[in-house]
Design a protein around this motif. Structure first.
Motif, short mmCIF file in Angstrom:
data_model
loop_
_atom_site.label_atom_id
_atom_site.label_comp_id
_atom_site.label_asym_id
_atom_site.label_seq_id
_atom_site.Cartn_x
_atom_site.Cartn_y
_atom_site.Cartn_z
N MET A 1 0.84 -1.18 0.00
CA MET A 1 0.00 0.00 0.00
C MET A 1 0.89 1.24 0.00
O MET A 1 1.95 1.24 0.61
CB MET A 1 -0.90 0.01 1.23
N ASN A 2 0.40 2.26 -0.67
CA ASN A 2 1.17 3.49 -0.80
C ASN A 2 0.33 4.70 -0.42
O ASN A 2 -0.90 4.62 -0.34
CB ASN A 2 1.68 3.65 -2.23
N ALA A 3 1.01 5.81 -0.21
CA ALA A 3 0.34 7.07 0.09
C ALA A 3 1.15 8.20 -0.52
O ALA A 3 2.32 8.04 -0.86
CB ALA A 3 0.21 7.27 1.60
N ALA B 1 9.92 7.53 9.24
CA ALA B 1 10.78 6.43 9.67
C ALA B 1 10.39 5.90 11.05
O ALA B 1 10.46 4.69 11.29
CB ALA B 1 12.24 6.89 9.69
N ALA B 2 9.95 6.77 11.92
CA ALA B 2 9.60 6.37 13.28
C ALA B 2 8.44 5.38 13.33
O ALA B 2 8.30 4.63 14.30
CB ALA B 2 9.26 7.60 14.12
N VAL B 3 7.62 5.36 12.28
CA VAL B 3 6.47 4.45 12.25
C VAL B 3 6.55 3.44 11.11
O VAL B 3 5.54 2.85 10.70
CB VAL B 3 5.12 5.23 12.22
N GLY B 4 7.74 3.24 10.56
CA GLY B 4 7.95 2.21 9.55
C GLY B 4 7.49 2.54 8.15
O GLY B 4 7.28 1.65 7.33
N VAL B 5 7.34 3.83 7.85
CA VAL B 5 6.93 4.25 6.50
C VAL B 5 8.19 4.48 5.67
O VAL B 5 9.09 5.21 6.09
CB VAL B 5 6.08 5.54 6.57
N ASN B 6 8.25 3.85 4.50
CA ASN B 6 9.41 3.95 3.63
C ASN B 6 9.16 4.97 2.53
O ASN B 6 8.16 4.90 1.82
CB ASN B 6 9.72 2.59 3.00
N ASP C 1 5.67 4.13 0.91
CA ASP C 1 5.14 2.78 1.09
C ASP C 1 4.71 2.65 2.55
O ASP C 1 5.54 2.76 3.46
CB ASP C 1 6.22 1.76 0.75
N ILE C 2 3.40 2.41 2.76
CA ILE C 2 2.88 2.32 4.12
C ILE C 2 2.58 0.87 4.52
O ILE C 2 1.94 0.63 5.54
CB ILE C 2 1.62 3.20 4.30
#
Length: 89
Positions: free
Chosen positions: A1-3, A24-29, A49-50
């Motif tokens: 999934m993306n945003a 980065a703190a919540v794992g979003v690339n 990328d979420i």
């Protein structure tokens, strides 16, 4: 999934770093990013990328909106599905 994350506001030091750190703190690339400074105004679009995000999407959006307010910027987070639906004729 993306945003898609957009940031608009007066150019100041650290905007890209702050948004990147929040992601980065919540794992979003961050997959792709483009930014410009136009007559002192900062504009950035990030495609992220979420898939591995550790918080619900609404919490991510609230977190980035709050960070934007602290920096004097407007940050908007939109799920890719909504973005695509808005741009389909």
């Amino acid at each position: 999934m993306n945003a898609v994350i957009t940031v608009l506001g007066k150019d100041t030091v650290g905007i890209l770093a702050r948004v990147s750190n929040e992601c980065a703190a919540v794992g979003v690339n961050i997959v792709e990013v483009t930014q410009s400074v136009l007559q002192g105004m900062f504009a950035m679009i990030m495609f992220v990328d979420i898939t591995d995000c550790t918080v619900p999407f609404s919490q991510l959006a609230d977190k980035l909106t709050a960070a934007g307010e602290e920096m004097g910027c407007k940050v908007h987070v939109m799920h890719e599905d909504i973005f695509n639906a808005m741009h389909t004729i």
